[in-house]
Design a protein around this motif. Structure first.
Motif, PDB file in Angstrom:
ATOM      1  N   GLY A 177       6.832   3.935   3.349  1.00 45.65           N
ATOM      2  CA  GLY A 177       6.776   2.491   3.211  1.00 45.65           C
ATOM      3  C   GLY A 177       6.375   2.047   1.816  1.00 45.65           C
ATOM      4  O   GLY A 177       6.197   0.863   1.563  1.00 45.65           O
ATOM      5  N   LEU A 178       6.190   2.992   0.907  1.00 46.63           N
ATOM      6  CA  LEU A 178       5.748   2.662  -0.447  1.00 46.63           C
ATOM      7  C   LEU A 178       6.924   2.764  -1.406  1.00 46.63           C
ATOM      8  O   LEU A 178       7.678   3.733  -1.363  1.00 46.63           O
ATOM      9  CB  LEU A 178       4.635   3.623  -0.891  1.00 46.63           C
ATOM     10  N   SER A 179       7.053   1.795  -2.252  1.00 49.35           N
ATOM     11  CA  SER A 179       8.178   1.792  -3.190  1.00 49.35           C
ATOM     12  C   SER A 179       7.749   2.386  -4.533  1.00 49.35           C
ATOM     13  O   SER A 179       6.640   2.139  -4.997  1.00 49.35           O
ATOM     14  CB  SER A 179       8.668   0.365  -3.398  1.00 49.35           C
ATOM     15  N   VAL A 180       8.641   3.190  -5.141  1.00 42.38           N
ATOM     16  CA  VAL A 180       8.326   3.759  -6.455  1.00 42.38           C
ATOM     17  C   VAL A 180       8.827   2.888  -7.595  1.00 42.38           C
ATOM     18  O   VAL A 180       8.535   3.152  -8.759  1.00 42.38           O
ATOM     19  CB  VAL A 180       8.925   5.184  -6.613  1.00 42.38           C
ATOM     20  N   VAL A 181       9.605   1.881  -7.272  1.00 45.90           N
ATOM     21  CA  VAL A 181      10.155   1.052  -8.344  1.00 45.90           C
ATOM     22  C   VAL A 181       9.531  -0.343  -8.381  1.00 45.90           C
ATOM     23  O   VAL A 181       9.609  -1.036  -9.349  1.00 45.90           O
ATOM     24  CB  VAL A 181      11.691   0.914  -8.235  1.00 45.90           C
ATOM     25  N   SER A 182       8.879  -0.752  -7.296  1.00 43.68           N
ATOM     26  CA  SER A 182       8.269  -2.072  -7.284  1.00 43.68           C
ATOM     27  C   SER A 182       6.903  -2.002  -7.953  1.00 43.68           C
ATOM     28  O   SER A 182       6.445  -0.934  -8.358  1.00 43.68           O
ATOM     29  CB  SER A 182       8.134  -2.583  -5.857  1.00 43.68           C
ATOM     30  N   GLY A 183       6.207  -3.137  -8.013  1.00 45.19           N
ATOM     31  CA  GLY A 183       4.897  -3.159  -8.654  1.00 45.19           C
ATOM     32  C   GLY A 183       3.795  -2.585  -7.792  1.00 45.19           C
ATOM     33  O   GLY A 183       2.655  -2.545  -8.186  1.00 45.19           O
ATOM     34  N   GLU A 184       4.092  -2.162  -6.548  1.00 45.99           N
ATOM     35  CA  GLU A 184       3.044  -1.678  -5.653  1.00 45.99           C
ATOM     36  C   GLU A 184       2.629  -0.254  -5.992  1.00 45.99           C
ATOM     37  O   GLU A 184       3.390   0.499  -6.580  1.00 45.99           O
ATOM     38  CB  GLU A 184       3.525  -1.738  -4.208  1.00 45.99           C
ATOM     39  N   SER A 185       1.432   0.076  -5.568  1.00 46.15           N
ATOM     40  CA  SER A 185       0.910   1.431  -5.774  1.00 46.15           C
ATOM     41  C   SER A 185       0.572   2.031  -4.408  1.00 46.15           C
ATOM     42  O   SER A 185       0.408   1.328  -3.445  1.00 46.15           O
ATOM     43  CB  SER A 185      -0.331   1.365  -6.642  1.00 46.15           C
ATOM     44  N   ALA A 186       0.465   3.343  -4.342  1.00 50.51           N
ATOM     45  CA  ALA A 186       0.148   3.990  -3.072  1.00 50.51           C
ATOM     46  C   ALA A 186      -1.307   3.752  -2.664  1.00 50.51           C
ATOM     47  O   ALA A 186      -1.652   3.899  -1.517  1.00 50.51           O
ATOM     48  CB  ALA A 186       0.404   5.481  -3.170  1.00 50.51           C
ATOM     49  N   PHE A 187      -2.164   3.386  -3.582  1.00 48.37           N
ATOM     50  CA  PHE A 187      -3.574   3.293  -3.255  1.00 48.37           C
ATOM     51  C   PHE A 187      -3.997   1.842  -3.159  1.00 48.37           C
ATOM     52  O   PHE A 187      -4.458   1.258  -4.124  1.00 48.37           O
ATOM     53  CB  PHE A 187      -4.411   4.029  -4.314  1.00 48.37           C
ATOM     54  N   TYR A 188      -3.809   1.223  -1.981  1.00 50.29           N
ATOM     55  CA  TYR A 188      -4.303  -0.115  -1.744  1.00 50.29           C
ATOM     56  C   TYR A 188      -4.737  -0.234  -0.295  1.00 50.29           C
ATOM     57  O   TYR A 188      -4.348   0.553   0.560  1.00 50.29           O
ATOM     58  CB  TYR A 188      -3.238  -1.163  -2.087  1.00 50.29           C
ATOM     59  N   MET A 189      -5.600  -1.191  -0.018  1.00 45.49           N
ATOM     60  CA  MET A 189      -6.120  -1.395   1.333  1.00 45.49           C
ATOM     61  C   MET A 189      -5.086  -2.158   2.147  1.00 45.49           C
ATOM     62  O   MET A 189      -4.651  -3.235   1.763  1.00 45.49           O
ATOM     63  CB  MET A 189      -7.431  -2.179   1.265  1.00 45.49           C
ATOM     64  N   VAL A 190      -4.664  -1.564   3.246  1.00 41.94           N
ATOM     65  CA  VAL A 190      -3.722  -2.227   4.146  1.00 41.94           C
ATOM     66  C   VAL A 190      -4.536  -2.952   5.211  1.00 41.94           C
ATOM     67  O   VAL A 190      -5.252  -2.325   5.993  1.00 41.94           O
ATOM     68  CB  VAL A 190      -2.775  -1.205   4.806  1.00 41.94           C
ATOM     69  N   LEU A 191      -4.434  -4.265   5.242  1.00 47.13           N
ATOM     70  CA  LEU A 191      -5.171  -5.028   6.252  1.00 47.13           C
ATOM     71  C   LEU A 191      -4.420  -5.033   7.572  1.00 47.13           C
ATOM     72  O   LEU A 191      -3.215  -4.769   7.620  1.00 47.13           O
ATOM     73  CB  LEU A 191      -5.385  -6.461   5.762  1.00 47.13           C
ATOM     74  N   ALA A 192      -5.152  -5.327   8.616  1.00 46.17           N
ATOM     75  CA  ALA A 192      -4.549  -5.452   9.936  1.00 46.17           C
ATOM     76  C   ALA A 192      -4.711  -6.891  10.401  1.00 46.17           C
ATOM     77  O   ALA A 192      -5.715  -7.543  10.096  1.00 46.17           O
ATOM     78  CB  ALA A 192      -5.216  -4.501  10.927  1.00 46.17           C
ATOM     79  N   ALA A 193      -3.729  -7.373  11.134  1.00 43.20           N
ATOM     80  CA  ALA A 193      -3.812  -8.731  11.654  1.00 43.20           C
ATOM     81  C   ALA A 193      -5.004  -8.830  12.607  1.00 43.20           C
ATOM     82  O   ALA A 193      -5.335  -7.891  13.326  1.00 43.20           O
ATOM     83  CB  ALA A 193      -2.530  -9.086  12.388  1.00 43.20           C
ATOM     84  N   ILE A 194      -5.667  -9.972  12.585  1.00 42.36           N
ATOM     85  CA  ILE A 194      -6.833 -10.191  13.456  1.00 42.36           C
ATOM     86  C   ILE A 194      -6.435 -11.206  14.510  1.00 42.36           C
ATOM     87  O   ILE A 194      -6.345 -12.403  14.227  1.00 42.36           O
ATOM     88  CB  ILE A 194      -8.034 -10.708  12.646  1.00 42.36           C
ATOM     89  N   PRO A 195      -6.174 -10.770  15.741  1.00 44.81           N
ATOM     90  CA  PRO A 195      -5.740 -11.710  16.780  1.00 44.81           C
ATOM     91  C   PRO A 195      -6.913 -12.472  17.381  1.00 44.81           C
ATOM     92  O   PRO A 195      -8.052 -12.018  17.326  1.00 44.81           O
ATOM     93  CB  PRO A 195      -5.112 -10.786  17.825  1.00 44.81           C
ATOM     94  N   LYS A 196      -6.632 -13.615  17.954  1.00 43.90           N
ATOM     95  CA  LYS A 196      -7.655 -14.355  18.686  1.00 43.90           C
ATOM     96  C   LYS A 196      -7.490 -14.031  20.170  1.00 43.90           C
ATOM     97  O   LYS A 196      -6.601 -13.288  20.565  1.00 43.90           O
ATOM     98  CB  LYS A 196      -7.519 -15.854  18.440  1.00 43.90           C
TER      99      LYS A 196
END
Lengths: 235, 66
Positions: A46-65
């Motif tokens: 799910g990580l792109s090597v050509v976009s500005g994203e990096s492999a090392f970031y915090m992936v948040l999870a949705a918080i349901p009510k």
């Protein structure tokens, strides 16, 4: 760090292209292997090597009510306590909490009588437990708090309260919706500060007020999985 | 399949209750399945589950006749 990773990934792709070209003796195949490898990597991770994203970031999870149509009563039905020295090792342990719940029972110390949780009876819906995530960025930890009132003043209560003198405990709270939540831990237990008042007149409350607060926890109140059985913890 | 029975260990506290969701049986009321869960979580502390011993006719002492 992000720039270094992008540079590293780029060189890795070039190396892959060179290896493929050398192995197949076909430069075109080597060149074609680079975008293919990038696509495979993106599909797998799910990580792109050509976009500005990096492999090392915090992936948040949705918080349901709370779901529509589902009840959400507050309050605590029952509180159960156990001294921390009746548990061997660390419990709850953060590494054992999976997807928000703990499905590991504590390892109880051996001895006679066998360790068990005891109930601290709550009077007039006075039981309350809190978890707070506090602190500046990089220095945060959890604080647990527990409060309850017990009506009366009997010798049985006095004897039981005396056992809480300088005693660290873990509390399992059975919430009104049936959820069991653990506060405190065997390494850092909750310690009660207790007050009793007789009241001034007949209509006043003669009651114990028990409060405990402790910080430095690595987790908030921990939900226990239904599969975990605890001695003495009854519905 | 041999029948199993629950044996309460001598060191187990009397009348102790276990939390099994909506069920909270005392140690005397545990079913075999519940006792097996507890025995697995807390070996040697509260209960053990054993196979019921069946008494065959051959093992009975010979009746004495006068």
């Amino acid at each position: 760090m992000k720039s270094f990773l992008k540079l590293f990934t780029g060189f890795a792709l070039l190396l892959l292209g060179a290896v493929v070209a050398q192995a197949t003796d076909n430069v075109l195949l080597g060149v074609a292997s680079m975008p293919v490898a990038g696509y495979v990597w993106q599909t797998a991770t799910g990580l792109s090597v050509v976009s500005g994203e990096s492999a090392f970031y915090m992936v948040l999870a949705a918080i349901p009510k709370t779901a529509q149509g589902a009840p959400n009563p507050g309050g605590i039905r029952k509180i159960f306590l156990i001294a921390t020295d009746q548990i061997t090792g660390e419990w709850p342990k953060r590494s054992l909490i999976e997807e928000g719940e703990l499905d590991t029972a504590p390892t109880l110390a051996s001895g006679t009588p066998s360790p068990t949780f005891v109930e601290a009876a709550i009077s007039d819906n006075s039981g309350k437990a809190d978890s707070s995530l506090k602190g500046a960025v990089g220095y945060q930890s959890w604080e647990h708090g527990l409060e309850l009132k017990i009506a009366g003043f009997t010798k049985v209560q006095c004897a039981a309260i005396e056992k809480l003198l300088n005693t660290e405990v873990i509390a399992v709270c059975l919430l009104n919706d049936g959820t069991r939540v653990v506060y405190g831990s065997s390494y850092t237990g909750l310690n009660f500060e207790i007050m009793h008042t007789t009241g001034a007149k007949g209509s006043d409350r003669k009651e114990w007020t028990c409060k405990a607060k402790q910080d430095g926890y690595m987790h908030g109140g921990v939900i226990l999985a239904d599969s975990v059985t605890l001695p003495g913890v009854a519905a | 399949m041999k029948e199993k029975e629950v044996k309460i260990l001598p060191c187990a506290p009397k009348g102790i209750k276990f939390g099994f969701g909506e069920l909270s049986p005392t140690i005397e009321e545990l079913t075999v399945e519940q006792a097996e869960v507890i025995a697995a979580q807390y070996p040697g502390q509260y209960v053990t589950v054993v196979e019921k011993k069946s008494v065959s006719a051959a093992s009975l002492p010979d009746a004495q006749t006068k």
